[in-house]
Enzyme design. Structure first.
Site, PDB file in Angstrom:
ATOM      1  N   LYS A  23      15.812 -16.728 -24.356  1.00  0.00           N
ATOM      2  CA  LYS A  23      15.909 -15.899 -25.566  1.00  0.00           C
ATOM      3  C   LYS A  23      14.873 -14.779 -25.541  1.00  0.00           C
ATOM      4  O   LYS A  23      15.175 -13.635 -25.899  1.00  0.00           O
ATOM      5  CB  LYS A  23      15.732 -16.784 -26.802  1.00  0.00           C
ATOM      6  CG  LYS A  23      16.908 -17.727 -27.032  1.00  0.00           C
ATOM      7  CD  LYS A  23      16.582 -18.837 -28.021  1.00  0.00           C
ATOM      8  CE  LYS A  23      17.739 -19.819 -28.137  1.00  0.00           C
ATOM      9  NZ  LYS A  23      17.412 -21.001 -28.971  1.00  0.00           N
ATOM     10  N   GLN A  38      12.622 -23.308 -32.704  1.00  0.00           N
ATOM     11  CA  GLN A  38      13.402 -24.075 -31.735  1.00  0.00           C
ATOM     12  C   GLN A  38      13.468 -25.544 -32.140  1.00  0.00           C
ATOM     13  O   GLN A  38      12.456 -26.186 -32.394  1.00  0.00           O
ATOM     14  CB  GLN A  38      12.781 -23.939 -30.334  1.00  0.00           C
ATOM     15  CG  GLN A  38      13.569 -24.604 -29.223  1.00  0.00           C
ATOM     16  CD  GLN A  38      14.924 -23.956 -28.986  1.00  0.00           C
ATOM     17  OE1 GLN A  38      15.064 -22.739 -29.018  1.00  0.00           O
ATOM     18  NE2 GLN A  38      15.932 -24.774 -28.748  1.00  0.00           N
ATOM     19  N   ASP A  95      19.323 -17.810 -37.009  1.00  0.00           N
ATOM     20  CA  ASP A  95      20.089 -18.980 -36.571  1.00  0.00           C
ATOM     21  C   ASP A  95      21.199 -19.317 -37.562  1.00  0.00           C
ATOM     22  O   ASP A  95      22.144 -20.031 -37.227  1.00  0.00           O
ATOM     23  CB  ASP A  95      19.169 -20.200 -36.427  1.00  0.00           C
ATOM     24  CG  ASP A  95      18.718 -20.424 -34.992  1.00  0.00           C
ATOM     25  OD1 ASP A  95      19.418 -19.963 -34.067  1.00  0.00           O
ATOM     26  OD2 ASP A  95      17.677 -21.071 -34.791  1.00  0.00           O
TER      27      ASP A  95
END
Length: 301
Positions: free
Chosen positions: A55, A99, A122
């Site tokens: 990412k 994460q 997200d």
């Protein structure tokens, strides 16, 4: 029937990333902000480290301001929340990604709800979940994996899915439920199936669009697939591959590719299908957040 068209997620993702690069550069050239993505990782889980690294690399390729916060596995919930709050307040950051999974001493739901919904790239915050559920797609950040899957479906079937029966196998908050909402928004008739569904194979055989997101290697065989269906395989499972040598493994999806491809019209491979789309859509969400922060309408990618 001829073998299914292989849906090349890698190529589609590359096209999206190129558009993101160009749009980010255009925003800066117009006096807008450089899109900023912050990634927070707690602990040293190897898979998480790989995901975060990919990412970060993609953010830099897109011309973004990229920040990584690495915290030790014994970090307290309060300390992690303080990091998130600092990123919420930072005008140079437009996307915040924590994460998952997190160590057991930290409440994941509390962390997700602390992220500013307008930086929640997200799409996990309850505000964005509600926006998606009520059809406010122009305001919602949609979770990246279902958003990417939807683009691949549209590559084959177009934007309007009226008259199509869609079956989503899996009911997770991250993939299954938002996938169903996106399909509904495109006028498909949607069934969510799961581990308690009676005669799952028969339910799946009714699907013009079959999305597999169960996390079980090659669970859905050709017997689950209607002739001419579009099959989207979200699963990523590592299985032994003794043919490669002792201790070796390979990646497979939730669908048995060979038998499903014999019946489907189009199908995503694993790897190279949905996976590359997930990171591309993370970049697209971050870009959209930067455009909104500048008071501009995000480009359609």
């Amino acid at each position: 029937m001829a073998e299914a068209r292989r849906i090349d997620g890698k190529a589609v993702a590359a096209g999206i990333v190129e558009k993101v690069k160009n749009a980010a550069a255009a925003l800066v050239a117009e006096g807008g902000p450089q899109p900023g993505l912050a990634v927070v990782i707690v602990g040293e889980d190897p898979a998480s480290q790989v995901y975060v690294g990919s990412k970060e690399k993609m953010a830099r390729e897109c011309g973004f301001h990229s920040v990584k916060h690495e915290l030790s596995a014994d970090t307290s919930e309060a300390d992690l929340l303080a990091v998130v709050e600092s990123l919420n307040a930072d005008p140079a950051i437009h996307g915040i990604l924590v994460q998952l999974p997190l160590p057991k001493q930290i409440d994941e739901a509390k962390v997700i709800e602390t992220i500013d919904p307008d930086k929640d790239v997200d799409g996990f915050n309850l505000i964005n979940v509600g926006r998606l559920a009520t059809g406010a797609l122009d305001k919602a950040f949609v979770p990246c994996t279902p958003a990417g899957s939807m683009i691949l479906i549209r590559e084959v079937l177009g934007d309007d899915l009226s008259g199509k029966n869609a079956v989503v196998v899996g009911r997770s908050n991250i993939v299954g439920k938002p996938m169903a909402q996106l399909l509904l928004a495109a006028n498909a008739t949607v069934t969510i199936a799961h581990s308690r569904t009676k005669d799952l194979a028969a339910v799946c055989r009714n699907a013009d669009i079959l999305v597999a997101a169960v996390g079980r290697a090659e669970m859905l065989t050709g017997d689950y697939v209607k002739e001419g269906a579009v099959v989207i395989d979200v699963g990523i499972n590592r299985v032994p591959a003794p043919e490669k040598g002792e201790g070796k493994s390979r990646l497979v999806g939730d669908v048995d590719y060979a038998s499903a491809a014999a019946r489907a019209a189009a199908i995503t491979p694993v790897p190279g299908g949905v996976g590359p789309m997930t990171i591309a859509l993370l970049m697209a969400n971050t870009l959209a957040s930067a455009y909104r922060a500048a008071g501009k309408t995000p480009p359609r990618l």
